[in-house]
Design a protein around this motif. Structure first.
Motif, PDB file in Angstrom:
ATOM      1  N   UNK A   6       4.281   7.056  12.873  1.00 33.32           N
ATOM      2  CA  UNK A   6       4.838   5.520  12.838  1.00 33.32           C
ATOM      3  C   UNK A   6       4.720   4.901  11.597  1.00 33.32           C
ATOM      4  N   UNK A   7       4.031   5.455  10.642  1.00 30.65           N
ATOM      5  CA  UNK A   7       3.697   4.714   9.396  1.00 30.65           C
ATOM      6  C   UNK A   7       4.273   5.415   8.172  1.00 30.65           C
ATOM      7  N   UNK A   8       4.671   6.715   8.355  1.00 32.38           N
ATOM      8  CA  UNK A   8       4.857   7.421   7.114  1.00 32.38           C
ATOM      9  C   UNK A   8       3.699   7.960   6.406  1.00 32.38           C
ATOM     10  N   UNK A   9       4.067   7.856   5.007  1.00 31.85           N
ATOM     11  CA  UNK A   9       2.809   8.344   4.309  1.00 31.85           C
ATOM     12  C   UNK A   9       1.696   7.295   4.016  1.00 31.85           C
ATOM     13  N   UNK A  10       0.485   7.507   4.335  1.00 35.89           N
ATOM     14  CA  UNK A  10      -0.494   6.847   3.837  1.00 35.89           C
ATOM     15  C   UNK A  10      -1.662   7.215   3.019  1.00 35.89           C
ATOM     16  N   UNK A  11      -2.625   6.846   2.573  1.00 37.97           N
ATOM     17  CA  UNK A  11      -3.721   7.303   1.846  1.00 37.97           C
ATOM     18  C   UNK A  11      -4.933   7.281   2.995  1.00 37.97           C
ATOM     19  N   UNK A  82       4.001  -0.125   6.212  1.00 34.80           N
ATOM     20  CA  UNK A  82       2.943  -0.931   6.388  1.00 34.80           C
ATOM     21  C   UNK A  82       1.839  -0.737   5.234  1.00 34.80           C
ATOM     22  N   UNK A  83       2.235   0.162   4.329  1.00 35.04           N
ATOM     23  CA  UNK A  83       1.226   0.678   3.502  1.00 35.04           C
ATOM     24  C   UNK A  83       1.457  -0.426   2.179  1.00 35.04           C
ATOM     25  N   UNK A  84       0.352  -0.328   1.203  1.00 30.17           N
ATOM     26  CA  UNK A  84       0.432  -1.097   0.301  1.00 30.17           C
ATOM     27  C   UNK A  84       1.632  -1.229  -0.653  1.00 30.17           C
ATOM     28  N   UNK A  85       2.286  -2.105  -1.450  1.00 32.38           N
ATOM     29  CA  UNK A  85       3.144  -2.050  -2.352  1.00 32.38           C
ATOM     30  C   UNK A  85       2.508  -1.201  -3.530  1.00 32.38           C
ATOM     31  N   UNK A 183       6.479  -6.946  12.317  1.00 31.59           N
ATOM     32  CA  UNK A 183       5.892  -5.985  11.999  1.00 31.59           C
ATOM     33  C   UNK A 183       4.459  -6.039  11.794  1.00 31.59           C
ATOM     34  N   UNK A 184       4.192  -6.722  10.750  1.00 24.20           N
ATOM     35  CA  UNK A 184       2.695  -7.030  10.012  1.00 24.20           C
ATOM     36  C   UNK A 184       2.453  -8.385   9.814  1.00 24.20           C
ATOM     37  N   UNK A 185       2.934  -9.550  10.602  1.00 27.94           N
ATOM     38  CA  UNK A 185       2.588 -10.880  10.217  1.00 27.94           C
ATOM     39  C   UNK A 185       2.405 -11.726  11.405  1.00 27.94           C
ATOM     40  N   UNK A 186       2.674 -13.024  11.634  1.00 29.25           N
ATOM     41  CA  UNK A 186       2.639 -13.973  12.618  1.00 29.25           C
ATOM     42  C   UNK A 186       3.419 -13.764  13.839  1.00 29.25           C
ATOM     43  N   UNK A 187       4.449 -12.977  13.756  1.00 24.18           N
ATOM     44  CA  UNK A 187       5.292 -12.841  14.792  1.00 24.18           C
ATOM     45  C   UNK A 187       4.872 -11.324  15.706  1.00 24.18           C
ATOM     46  N   UNK A 351      10.253 -11.319   3.350  1.00 23.07           N
ATOM     47  CA  UNK A 351      11.665 -10.574   3.131  1.00 23.07           C
ATOM     48  C   UNK A 351      11.556  -9.001   2.666  1.00 23.07           C
ATOM     49  N   UNK A 352      10.544  -8.871   1.773  1.00 18.89           N
ATOM     50  CA  UNK A 352      10.361  -7.179   1.255  1.00 18.89           C
ATOM     51  C   UNK A 352       9.729  -6.408   2.143  1.00 18.89           C
ATOM     52  N   UNK A 353       8.816  -7.007   2.915  1.00 20.10           N
ATOM     53  CA  UNK A 353       8.081  -6.253   3.852  1.00 20.10           C
ATOM     54  C   UNK A 353       9.268  -6.034   5.089  1.00 20.10           C
TER      55      UNK A 353
END
Ligand SMILES: [Zn+2]
Length: 375
Positions: A6-11, A82-85, A183-187, A351-353
């Motif tokens: 779902x998320x792709x690459x993650x640490x 969803x990863x860190x910038x 995806x990752x906020x208040x909606x 917007x970037x998210x």
């Protein structure tokens, strides 16, 4: 494995955060999966420190987000939506900047950011672009004579794909922000909602049935040009008394020029914070006017959540109350009672998210082995 799909690459730290498992169990799991060849491990730099990215074979690579405004350009790269910038930059642009030049700069910045995180630009998988102007998200064309006129008719998706040689997904900044908040906020988890981006103009990203609704040519939600005052000031679109002429940040600054002199919008908010009654009044009136327009939207869509984002977010303390009052006075009582007004959780990054999410969606669509990856 599902998380990585779902998320792709993650640490490993991010996997622990997403799954709720302990760092020690994740470490053991990743080691076992790596021994079996079920995951890939790649060195990277995260928050300035060395980190190992874990991904599924065939799913590696970077996603970039590009936000193009009328005065600046923001670019950021992530390894997963969803990863860190991993790295970001902002470039001020001259007013009425040239599309060709700005797109070339954006492409160069994407390459520079890859260099800074120690990855080749060939690792780039896809790009999401948020444009501070109406766009046709289907054809990838920017379309407005009045907002950023030099960009009118520019085939942005085509041009950027030629420069970066990866799939590009374009949308306006309100829709991208709605996607980010979804995806990752208040909606998150909201079926019907609306993200309001209130900056120099107001636009809305509509969420219907859990997805961003763009309309037939991508311009749904252009609420800034709803008429609020038939005898009001002339708007950039040529009509009188549009919402933008009453709550746009430049209009607000203009309305205190006589009493307070030349202010930037941030100055106006700072003064309101120090108790300046004139500045507080201007912001409260903006909230009231926004509420009038949003009440109409609430009657049409009967949404669960309205999110306030954009520059007005920094003035939420003085805007949200009058906006709520205005909605309660004007929307149908049952619709007004079931809607919740929330400040954006992602702030200026919404917007970037959304760009990262859109990039991930388009990259998995274009990935030749995406069917294989699902096994
Ligand atoms: Zn207008």
């Amino acid at each position: 494995m599902e998380t990585l799909q779902r998320e792709g690459s993650l640490t490993q730290v991010e996997i622990a955060g997403v799954t709720g498992l302990s760092a020690a169990s994740i470490s053991t799991l990743v080691r076992e999966l790596n021994d079996e060849g079920a995951v890939r491990l790649e060195p990277s730099i995260r928050n300035g420190r060395r980190a190992t990215l874990v991904s599924l074979p065939g799913q590696r690579g970077m996603l970039a987000g590009i936000a193009i405004g009328d005065r600046d350009l923001r670019v950021a790269v992530v390894a997963s939506p969803a990863g860190d910038v991993l790295e970001r930059t902002r470039l001020p642009l001259p007013f009425q900047h040239e599309p060709d030049e700005t797109l070339a700069r954006a492409a160069r910045l994407v390459a520079d950011l890859h260099t800074e995180i120690g990855r080749p630009v060939s690792d780039l998988r896809a790009v999401g672009v948020a444009m501070q102007a109406p766009v046709d998200s289907v054809s990838g064309q920017v379309g407005s004579e009045s907002v950023m006129p030099r960009w009118s008719g520019v085939m942005l998706t085509e041009a950027l794909q030629a420069l970066l040689r990866v799939p590009v997904q374009l949308d306006n900044d309100a829709n991208m922000s709605a996607l980010g908040e979804l995806r990752a906020g208040v909606l998150a988890g909201v079926a019907n909602g609306c993200y309001l981006r209130a900056s120099h103009g107001v636009s809305a990203g509509l969420v219907i049935g859990g997805e961003v609704f763009s309309g037939v040519s991508g311009t749904a939600g252009e609420i800034g040009h709803v008429t609020l005052d038939e005898n009001g000031a002339i708007c950039a679109c040529g009509n009188r008394g549009c919402l933008d002429t009453l709550v746009g940040s430049r209009a607000l600054v203009e309305s205190v020029r006589g009493s307070h002199g030349d202010l930037r919008f941030t100055d106006l908010v700072t003064l309101a914070g120090r108790g300046d009654v004139g500045c507080r009044r201007v912001l409260a009136d903006a909230g009231m006017h926004l509420g009038v327009a949003v009440a109409g939207l609430i009657n049409l869509l009967n949404p669960e959540v309205i999110v306030l984002g954009g520059d007005l977010l920094m003035a939420q303390e003085w805007v949200l109350g009058p906006m709520q009052d205005s909605i309660e006075r004007r929307a149908l009582p049952s619709a007004a009672a079931s809607v919740e007004l929330r400040p954006s959780a992602l702030g200026a990054d919404a917007d970037l998210r959304g760009c990262f999410v859109a990039a991930a969606q388009i990259s998995s669509f274009h990935e030749p082995d995406s069917a294989h990856r699902a096994t």
